[in-house]
Design a protein around this motif. Structure first.
Motif, PDB file in Angstrom:
ATOM      1  N   GLY A  48      11.147   4.046  -8.449  1.00  0.00           N
ATOM      2  CA  GLY A  48      11.141   5.402  -7.913  1.00  0.00           C
ATOM      3  C   GLY A  48      12.486   6.090  -8.049  1.00  0.00           C
ATOM      4  O   GLY A  48      13.493   5.580  -7.565  1.00  0.00           O
ATOM      5  N   GLY A 189      11.746  -1.017  -3.488  1.00  0.00           N
ATOM      6  CA  GLY A 189      10.695  -0.016  -3.591  1.00  0.00           C
ATOM      7  C   GLY A 189      11.118   1.282  -2.933  1.00  0.00           C
ATOM      8  O   GLY A 189      11.231   1.360  -1.713  1.00  0.00           O
ATOM      9  N   CYS A 190      11.371   2.291  -3.758  1.00  0.00           N
ATOM     10  CA  CYS A 190      11.663   3.648  -3.293  1.00  0.00           C
ATOM     11  C   CYS A 190      10.583   4.571  -3.863  1.00  0.00           C
ATOM     12  O   CYS A 190      10.864   5.694  -4.288  1.00  0.00           O
ATOM     13  N   ASP A 191       9.364   4.052  -3.899  1.00  0.00           N
ATOM     14  CA  ASP A 191       8.280   4.703  -4.642  1.00  0.00           C
ATOM     15  C   ASP A 191       7.284   5.433  -3.745  1.00  0.00           C
ATOM     16  O   ASP A 191       6.098   5.526  -4.060  1.00  0.00           O
ATOM     17  N   ARG A 194       2.839   6.058  -0.801  1.00  0.00           N
ATOM     18  CA  ARG A 194       1.772   5.212  -1.341  1.00  0.00           C
ATOM     19  C   ARG A 194       2.356   4.070  -2.167  1.00  0.00           C
ATOM     20  O   ARG A 194       1.767   3.622  -3.144  1.00  0.00           O
ATOM     21  N   SER A 195       3.496   3.603  -1.756  1.00  0.00           N
ATOM     22  CA  SER A 195       4.296   2.629  -2.497  1.00  0.00           C
ATOM     23  C   SER A 195       3.495   1.456  -3.065  1.00  0.00           C
ATOM     24  O   SER A 195       2.852   0.701  -2.336  1.00  0.00           O
ATOM     25  N   THR A 196       3.570   1.314  -4.378  1.00  0.00           N
ATOM     26  CA  THR A 196       2.979   0.151  -5.037  1.00  0.00           C
ATOM     27  C   THR A 196       3.709  -1.111  -4.636  1.00  0.00           C
ATOM     28  O   THR A 196       3.094  -2.157  -4.405  1.00  0.00           O
ATOM     29  N   ARG A 198       5.326  -1.801  -1.853  1.00  0.00           N
ATOM     30  CA  ARG A 198       4.985  -2.220  -0.489  1.00  0.00           C
ATOM     31  C   ARG A 198       3.604  -2.874  -0.451  1.00  0.00           C
ATOM     32  O   ARG A 198       3.395  -3.897   0.219  1.00  0.00           O
ATOM     33  N   LYS A 199       2.651  -2.289  -1.161  1.00  0.00           N
ATOM     34  CA  LYS A 199       1.294  -2.837  -1.161  1.00  0.00           C
ATOM     35  C   LYS A 199       1.263  -4.218  -1.812  1.00  0.00           C
ATOM     36  O   LYS A 199       0.619  -5.146  -1.300  1.00  0.00           O
ATOM     37  N   LEU A 313      12.416  -2.327   0.863  1.00  0.00           N
ATOM     38  CA  LEU A 313      11.802  -1.007   0.894  1.00  0.00           C
ATOM     39  C   LEU A 313      12.773   0.006   1.463  1.00  0.00           C
ATOM     40  O   LEU A 313      13.578  -0.315   2.343  1.00  0.00           O
ATOM     41  N   ASP A 316      10.407   6.856   1.790  1.00  0.00           N
ATOM     42  CA  ASP A 316       9.006   7.019   2.184  1.00  0.00           C
ATOM     43  C   ASP A 316       8.186   5.746   1.976  1.00  0.00           C
ATOM     44  O   ASP A 316       7.117   5.606   2.575  1.00  0.00           O
ATOM     45  N   ALA A 317       8.655   4.842   1.157  1.00  0.00           N
ATOM     46  CA  ALA A 317       7.955   3.562   1.015  1.00  0.00           C
ATOM     47  C   ALA A 317       7.999   2.773   2.311  1.00  0.00           C
ATOM     48  O   ALA A 317       7.143   1.914   2.557  1.00  0.00           O
TER      49      ALA A 317
END
Length: 517
Positions: A48, A189-191, A194-196, A198-199, A313, A316-317
């Motif tokens: 991100g 994860g700075c994505d 709806r972070s991929t 994090r999921k 993370l 927003d992630a």
């Protein structure tokens, strides 16, 4: 600015959290054996390239960390949405020498009227040399931060979407959507919400789903400004979520409640705006020529953990909330400032054992507080009699300067105090940009290093001089003898005793190189 070269060899003494096992990551495949793993290409891969990811990349590059930023979008966003930098974020830009460049593209306004849009003047005696809000187009701030990271030597790859990853005791193997595999020591994860990352990491994201939705955009109007102003004043008596503000060059910023909650992946249309304007105002004001259109909900969620092993993370992630108060972008950028020097210290081999753990310990409670204050603000926007009664009471209370100042310090993040143990009130807080004999304090923090400000002229940073700068200045405007600042500007120690200072240098900056050797 010349771009520094990446370090050629991997860093030494790079350890992973002791509590990490592959079993901590639900659904992850067992990592390949050492012989099958790809060689380490980077120290950190960031998913991100929004404000958080770009800022984190720049912070890492200040310490010669090899960084790759992956952005799934092939082109920067085209719509020009205005975002606001609050006081603390403005201070952070000054700390890294970015503020003058950013000010050229922004518009300053007084630091007041943020909390639930209750109109009050900026409170007196705000403790900052930058006590204003800076409105700036979102694509511009993203571009400036990305440019800053690239100038420092970060690599940015567009069209690179993270599809999967697996981590082991030496690094993280990241698989892209096209099947390419990359390897790094850490992944961040700075994505986005709806972070991929994090999921895939299996980290819980508890909170509340959207109950209401709001349309927001910029467009031109087909009726005179006086007519618009009169109608807005009338509607505001009962509906605080409605707003039409002139934005310059004939355009208006339009905020109007939506009819329901829909799939945010589907952008609204101009017809959606017209329908809701007619439903609420009795007219669509002849809106036309939209510049950009979007929707936002009031979903409020916070990641249960900010770190699992070598995957972290930020932005927003890690947390999402309604935009009331304008805190989202600021919260993410401040995450990056907190994490950057700590992750760099871990990679460079001098981090104290628990330093990286303080990222979650410090930032998770800050996000909790932001989520709570946005919940409160959203309630105060409700047209129901109860919330409106509370709003009227709070409006009266904000006439007291202390109440007004407290709420503005909360929104702008200058009231944050990290828990560094017992000590003076300044301990754990950020230090304002005071005058020093070399100009301004923040001008001494451009390199992202710690700083000892010594008014006694008797102390020294000794063996930590490779990561902590020193300034002897008996004229500095402080009511304490000496302060030790972390790279993020927070006060890590106050005192005048060399042994006590050495203990705190070890706490935050590890052992000096001679001890490491």
């Amino acid at each position: 600015m010349d771009s520094p070269q990446f370090t050629a060899e991997p860093s030494s003494n790079d350890t992973v959290a002791r509590d990490f096992t592959v079993g901590d990551v639900p659904g992850r495949r067992s990592p390949a054996s050492g012989a099958d793993r790809a060689p380490l290409m980077f120290d950190v891969i960031i998913a991100g390239c929004g404000p958080t990811g770009a800022m984190l990349a720049a912070e890492l590059r200040l310490h010669d960390v090899r960084v790759l930023v992956l952005e799934k979008e092939t082109e920067p966003v085209s719509f020009v949405r205005i975002v606001g930098l609050h006081i603390r974020s403005i201070e952070l830009m000054a700390m890294r020498g970015l503020l003058d460049r950013i000010l050229e593209h922004g518009r300053q306004r007084p630091a007041g009227g943020f909390f639930a849009a209750i109109t009050k003047p900026a409170p007196k005696d705000l403790d900052s040399a930058h006590a204003y809000l800076l409105g700036i187009p979102q694509p511009v701030i993203v571009h400036l931060l990305e440019e800053h990271a690239i100038q420092l030597g970060a690599q940015v790859r567009r069209g690179g979407a993270v599809a999967d990853f697996e981590q082991d005791d030496e690094g993280v193997t990241v698989e892209l959507a096209d099947g390419e595999q990359l390897r790094s020591r850490y992944l961040v994860g700075c994505d986005g919400g709806r972070s991929t990352v994090r999921k895939l990491l299996g980290v819980g994201f508890p909170g509340e789903p959207s109950r209401t939705e709001t349309l927001m955009g910029e467009m031109e109007m087909g009726v005179p400004q006086e007519e618009i102003a009169a109608k807005v004043t009338e509607i505001h008596e009962t509906n605080r979520r409605f707003s039409l503000r002139p934005f310059g060059q004939g355009a208006y910023s339009v905020v109007v409640p939506a009819a329901g909650v829909s799939d945010r992946a589907e952008p609204p249309t101009l017809e959606d705006f017209k329908q809701q304007l007619r439903a609420i105002a009795g007219t669509d004001f002849g809106v036309h020529s939209p510049r950009w259109l979007s929707r936002f909900g009031d979903a409020t969620r916070l990641a249960e953990r900010y770190r699992v092993g070598r995957v972290l993370l930020a932005g927003d992630a890690a947390h999402i909330h309604p935009p009331t108060g304008g805190q989202g972008l600021n919260l993410g950028v401040q995450d990056a400032f907190n994490l950057g020097w700590k992750l760099a210290a871990q990679i460079r081999g001098w981090a104290p054992e628990t330093l990286l753990d303080t990222y979650q310990a410090e930032r998770h409670p800050v996000a909790e507080d932001v989520l709570d204050n946005t919940r409160a603000q959203m309630e105060l926007h409700s047209p129901e009699p109860g919330p409106q009664a509370v709003r009227r009471l709070l409006t009266e209370l904000m006439d007291f300067n202390e109440v007004n100042r407290y709420l503005i310090e909360k929104i702008t993040a200058i009231g944050i105090r990290y828990d560094f143990g017992e000590g003076p009130d300044l301990l754990g807080r950020r230090l304002r940009d005071i005058d020093v004999k070399q100009g301004h304090l923040y001008g001494l923090l451009h390199r992202g290093r710690g700083l000892l400000l010594d008014r006694t002229e008797r102390l020294t940073v000794g063996g930590w001089s490779d990561r902590v700068d020193y300034l002897a200045d008996p004229t500095a405007v402080l009511d304490v003898p000496c302060v030790l600042l972390r790279p993020d500007g927070h006060v890590a120690w106050i005192g005048d005793d060399q042994q006590d200072l050495d203990d705190h240098l070890s706490r935050w900056f590890g052992k000096p190189p001679t001890d490491l050797a």
